[in-house]
Design an enzyme around this catalytic site. Structure first.
Site, mmCIF file in Angstrom:
data_model
loop_
_atom_site.group_PDB
_atom_site.id
_atom_site.type_symbol
_atom_site.label_atom_id
_atom_site.label_comp_id
_atom_site.label_asym_id
_atom_site.label_seq_id
_atom_site.Cartn_x
_atom_site.Cartn_y
_atom_site.Cartn_z
ATOM 1 N N GLU A 289 -23.159 3.654 -2.215
ATOM 2 C CA GLU A 289 -22.959 2.568 -1.257
ATOM 3 C C GLU A 289 -24.076 1.526 -1.350
ATOM 4 O O GLU A 289 -24.760 1.224 -0.381
ATOM 5 C CB GLU A 289 -22.834 3.127 0.166
ATOM 6 N N ARG A 339 -11.373 8.271 -5.344
ATOM 7 C CA ARG A 339 -12.690 8.535 -4.761
ATOM 8 C C ARG A 339 -12.946 10.021 -4.555
ATOM 9 O O ARG A 339 -14.079 10.487 -4.688
ATOM 10 C CB ARG A 339 -12.793 7.775 -3.432
ATOM 11 N N LYS A 363 -21.280 16.855 0.831
ATOM 12 C CA LYS A 363 -20.493 16.770 2.064
ATOM 13 C C LYS A 363 -19.384 17.810 2.059
ATOM 14 O O LYS A 363 -18.842 18.132 0.994
ATOM 15 C CB LYS A 363 -19.898 15.375 2.232
ATOM 16 N N ASP A 368 -14.997 11.832 3.196
ATOM 17 C CA ASP A 368 -16.071 11.458 4.104
ATOM 18 C C ASP A 368 -15.838 11.907 5.544
ATOM 19 O O ASP A 368 -15.511 11.096 6.396
ATOM 20 C CB ASP A 368 -16.235 9.926 4.078
ATOM 21 N N GLU A 396 -18.440 10.355 13.840
ATOM 22 C CA GLU A 396 -18.045 9.054 13.291
ATOM 23 C C GLU A 396 -16.530 8.876 13.243
ATOM 24 O O GLU A 396 -15.997 7.881 13.727
ATOM 25 C CB GLU A 396 -18.644 8.893 11.889
HETATM 26 O O1 GCW Z 1 -19.732 8.158 6.356
HETATM 27 C C1 GCW Z 1 -20.381 7.146 5.697
HETATM 28 C C2 GCW Z 1 -20.923 6.313 6.784
HETATM 29 C C3 GCW Z 1 -22.185 5.592 6.435
HETATM 30 C C4 GCW Z 1 -23.165 6.595 5.831
HETATM 31 C C5 GCW Z 1 -22.546 7.195 4.597
HETATM 32 C C6 GCW Z 1 -23.415 8.262 3.967
HETATM 33 C C7 GCW Z 1 -25.533 6.665 6.066
HETATM 34 O O2 GCW Z 1 -19.931 5.429 7.219
HETATM 35 O O3 GCW Z 1 -22.688 5.023 7.609
HETATM 36 O O4 GCW Z 1 -24.420 6.028 5.550
HETATM 37 O O5 GCW Z 1 -21.325 7.805 4.918
HETATM 38 O O6 GCW Z 1 -23.163 9.436 4.226
HETATM 39 O O7 GCW Z 1 -24.321 7.942 3.236
#
Ligand code: GCW
Length: 683
Positions: A289, A339, A363, A368, A396
C-alpha cells in the site's frame, strides 16, 4: 477498568471460601518490578472483590495461618518450596505458573519460574475468584501456548489511530508522546492480565514524524513507555519506515544490499538498545500500500528483512515482517490478477531464505479482515520459515465498534482450520504455535481496538474481543463461549445468571448476525470506500484495490478455481483443494469467495443464492433488533451509564442493519429481476 473492575462479590459462599486465605499474602523479599506489580495486583483484586485489606508479610507469624503464598521457585520461599514438586517446577516454562492448595500448610501457593509467570499466576487466581470457582483443591499448571502474544497499535503521533473506533490514542497527543502514564499503565495491566507479552506502539504505516522514533528526538520518551510495559512483562517493538536511511539517515538509498545502508541500520539498532536494553525488535510493512520496501531496489523480501535481522541478531531482537503485500493499483478490467493470491505468490518461493530471527506476520485471511473469507493458504506452506498470525481486533470491516461483533468464534474457526500441510495435527494453531515445524519464533499478533474513550473500546461489548484475543493467544483451545462467560463475569459480576446468559447470547450470536445483513456468502467488500463503514455494493467494484464481486444480471462471485478461475485454489493443500475447487463441495458460507454462480444456483441449504440473500438480510435485521430487546431486559442489573452506552449502540445497530438490508436487497433485486418468494418490501 474494564475486566479489572474487580466488582465486590455478592455470593456468601465465595466470600466464605476465599476470605480466610486472602487476608494474608506471604511473599519473600524479591525486589523485582514485575513481582511488585503482581503483589500490587493481588492486593487490589482482593480489596475490590472481597473488601479485604490483605496484610503482606515476609514470614508467617504463627504456624498455620491461612494465606496466599507467592514466589518464584528460586526465591527460597518456604511455602513455595514445600508446595511444588520437582516435576511441577520442570513443567513450568518461562512464562507459566502453578497454583496449588496446600492443605497441610494451609496456603494457596502461586509459583512460577520467573516474575512474569508469577504475574500471570496472580491474574489467573483473580480470575478464579472473579468467576466464583472453588479453590479448596486447586492444582493448576499452565503455560502460554504461543511464544509471542503481541498487540499492534496503529496509533500515530498526531493522536489519531488508523482504523481506531474508540477515540484518540492513549500513547500520543499533539505530536508528542503522552505524559499520561497512568492510562498507559492501566493498559499494560489489562494486557498482562490476558497474557500479552509484546506491543508495537506505532502504526505500521510509518509517517514522517514516526520515522524519527528511532532517533534521539523520540527515543528517550519511548524508553519511558518501555519502562511502563516492562513492569508488566510486555516487550516494546517499533514499526519502522523502510526508507529510514534516506529519510533520516542522509543516505541516498535504502537498498538492503548496500553496505552503507547495512551499516546505518547496525548503528541504529545499537543506539536503540542503549536506551531500551530489552527492546523487542522491528515491525515492518514494506512494499505494501505505497510503503517503501526492497522491491524499489529489485531485492526480494528475504533480502529486505534479513538485513534488519542481522543488525538485531546480536541483541536477541527480531524482525516481524508483514506479508500484506499485493498490487493496490490493479486495473479492475484485468480479470487475471487476484489479490487473494498475492501473499502466497510473493512469499512462498522464499521459504528457507529468512534468517532465524525473522518472523512473517500473515493476516488470517488472504484479503483483509473481512467478516468472512478463506483462511490464508500461507499457513502451513512454508516449512522453513517462522510465522505468526495477524488478527484484527479493531472492527474495521465488522461494524467499527458501533455494531456488536464478538470475533472470538471467527478466530477459532481460523485456528482450527486444517491446512493438511502434514499428516496429522496440521491446523493453523499448530503452525503459529511453532509446534508443527519446530520454529524458533512464532505466535499471535493483532491490531488493537482501544483508544482514549472512557470505556477503552467505544462499544463496551467490544472489550470482549480484546479480552478474548489475549486468552486465545495463551491457549487456543479455550472455547469462545467460555471466554465470553469469563469476560462477562469479570466485568459485570458472577452472580446474576440471567445477566450472564443474556450477554453471552448477545456475544455468541453477534458475528453471524452481522454477517447475515452485510455482504453475502463470503464475497466481502460491499462497503463505502476509505472509511469502510456502511453498505455500498459497488463501492470497490471499479476501483484499483483488487476487491471485486463481479455481480451482473445473471450471477455473482469470484471464480478462484484452478480450472476456470484465477487459480488461487491451488495454493491450498490436500483435501482443501478439492473442497474449494468444486461448487458442489464448497461450503455455502464461502461460495462466492471461490465461485461465480448464477443467482438461481441452489445452495446446500436448499435455497437459491438470491433467496438466501433476501432471507438472511431480513432475518439479520430482525435478529439485530432482538439484541436490543435482550439488552433492555438487563436494565437495573448494572449501573445506568454502562447500560445506556450499550443500549445506544444497539439502537444504532438495529437502524443501520436496515440500511444494509435494504441497500443489498434492492441492489440484487434490480440486478437480477428475481422477486422475493415471500414478497417482502424490496425497493
Ligand atoms: O485493512 C487495511 C487497512 C489499512 C491498513 C492495512 C494494513 C495500516 O484498511 O488501514 O493499514 O490494511 O494492514 O496494513
Amino acid at each position: 477498568k474494564a475486566w479489572l473492575e474487580y466488582p465486590y462479590i455478592q455470593s456468601s459462599a465465595v466470600i466464605e471460601c476465599y476470605s480466610p486465605w486472602c487476608s494474608n499474602i506471604l511473599t519473600v523479599k524479591q525486589d523485582h518490578p514485575v513481582i511488585k506489580s503482581a503483589v500490587r495486583e493481588l492486593t487490589r483484586g482482593i480489596q475490590g472483590m472481597l473488601d479485604i485489606e490483605a496484610t503482606i508479610a515476609e514470614s508467617q507469624d504463627k504456624d498455620k495461618q491461612a494465606c496466599i503464598a507467592i514466589g518464584t521457585f528460586d526465591s527460597n520461599h518456604p511455602l513455595i518450596t514445600h508446595t511444588f514438586s520437582e516435576a511441577t517446577r520442570t513443567a513450568i516454562g518461562s512464562e507459566g505458573y502453578a497454583i496449588r492448595t496446600n492443605t497441610e500448610k494451609d496456603c494457596i501457593a502461586i509459583g512460577a519460574s520467573t516474575p512474569v509467570g508469577l504475574l500471570y499466576g496472580v491474574f489467573a487466581f483473580l480470575r478464579l475468584l472473579g468467576t466464583g470457582q472453588s479453590i479448596e483443591t486447586l492444582d493448576v499448571v499452565d503455560n502460554p501456548v504461543n511464544l509471542l502474544r503481541m498487540m499492534n497499535q496503529w496509533d500515530n503521533i498526531d493522536g489519531s489511530i488508523e482504523r481506531g473506533y474508540a477515540g484518540k490514542s492513549i500513547f500520543y497527543t499533539d505530536n508528542e508522546i503522552t505524559e499520561d502514564f497512568d492510562r498507559l499503565q492501566d493498559y499494560a495491566r489489562m494486557l498482562a492480565s490476558i497474557g500479552i507479552n509484546a506491543i508495537a506502539i506505532n502504526n505500521v504505516n510509518v509517517h514522517r514524524f514516526e520515522t524519527m522514533f528511532i532517533t534521539e528526538r523520540y527515543l528517550p520518551d519511548i524508553a519511558k513507555i518501555a519502562d511502563i510495559f516492562r513492569n508488566y512483562g510486555v516487550k516494546l517493538f517499533l514499526s519502522i519506515n523502510y526508507a529510514s536511511p534516506i529519510e533520516i539517515g542522509g543516505l541516498n538509498t535504502a537498498d538492503p544490499l548496500d553496505s552503507d545502508v547495512r551499516q546505518w541500520w547496525k548503528a541504529k539498532v545499537i543506539e536503540i538498545y542503549k536506551v531500551i536494553p530489552d527492546f523487542g525488535g522491528l515491525l515492518v510493512k514494506a512494499d505494501s500500500e505505497n510503503r517503501p520496501g526492497p522491491f524499489t531496489y529489485d531485492r526480494d523480501h528475504a533480502e529486505g528483512s534479513n538485513m534488519l535481522a542481522e543488525a538485531l541478531l546480536p541483541f536477541g531482537g527480531i524482525v516481524i515482517w508483514r506479508c500484506f503485500v499485493y498490487n493496490c493499483k490493479q486495473d479492475w478490467r484485468d480479470r487475471s490478477t487476484d489479490r487473494a493470491r498475492a501473499a502466497y505468490d510473493h512469499f512462498k518461493p522464499l521459504d528457507g531464505q529468512f534468517m532465524e530471527n525473522v518472523i512473517l506476520q500473515v493476516k488470517n485471511g488472504p484479503m483483509d479482515f473481512q467478516v468472512r473469507e478463506g483462511v490464508s493458504p500461507l499457513f502451513g506452506a512454508m516449512k522453513h520459515t517462522n510465522m505468526m498470525i495477524e488478527f484484527q481486533i479493531t472492527q474495521e470491516y465488522t461494524g467499527q465498534q458501533r455494531h456488536v461483533c464478538y470475533l472470538v468464534p471467527q478466530w477459532k474457526e481460523v485456528l482450527d482450520f486444517d491446512t493438511y500441510a502434514a499428516d496429522s495435527g496440521s491446523s493453523v494453531k499448530r503452525v503459529v504455535d511453532g509446534s508443527m515445524y519446530g520454529n524458533k519464533y512464532s505466535g499471535f499478533a493483532a491490531v488493537s481496538n482501544i483508544g482514549n474513550d472512557h470505556n477503552w473500546t467505544g462499544h463496551l461489548l467490544a472489550q470482549a474481543n480484546l479480552y478474548g484475543y489475549g486468552r486465545l493467544a495463551c491457549n487456543p483451545e479455550l472455547i469462545a463461549e467460555q471466554i465470553a462467560k469469563e469476560w462477562i463475569m469479570l466485568t459485570f459480576g458472577a452472580e446474576d445468571e440471567q445477566l450472564i446468559n443474556t450477554i453471552r447470547e448477545i456475544l455468541l450470536t453477534s458475528w453471524h448476525i452481522y454477517e447475515s445483513y452485510t455482504s453475502p456468502l463470503g464475497v466481502g467488500w460491499m462497503v463505502n470506500p476509505d472509511h469502510h463503514y456502511g453498505p455500498n455494493v459497488d463501492g470497490y467494484e471499479y476501483s484499483k484495490w483488487g476487491t471485486y464481486h463481479f455481480a451482473d444480471l445473471q450471477g455473482i462471485g469470484v471464480d478462484r478455481t484452478i480450472k476456470t478461475g484465477t487459480g488461487y485454489v491451488a495454493q491450498y493443500q490436500g483435501a482443501n483443494v478439492d473442497l474449494y475447487e468444486s461448487v458442489a463441495t464448497c461450503p455455502d458460507e464461502l461460495l462466492l469467495f471461490f465461485h461465480h454462480v448464477p443467482y438461481t444456483h441452489i445452495l446446500k441449504s436448499g435455497k437459491t443464492v438470491i433467496q438466501h440473500i433476501y432471507d438472511t438480510h431480513f432475518d439479520g435485521v430482525d435478529r439485530a433488533a432482538g439484541l436490543k430487546e435482550k439488552w433492555q431486559s438487563l436494565k437495573g442489573k448494572m449501573d445506568d451509564s454502562r447500560h445506556r452506552q450499550v443500549a445506544d449502540r444497539l439502537n444504532e445497530q438495529a437502524l443501520h442493519a436496515r440500511e444494509w438490508r435494504d441497500i443489498i436487497n434492492t441492489y440484487f433485486y434490480r440486478k437480477s429481476g428475481i422477486p422475493d418468494e415471500h414478497q417482502r418490501t424490496i425497493y
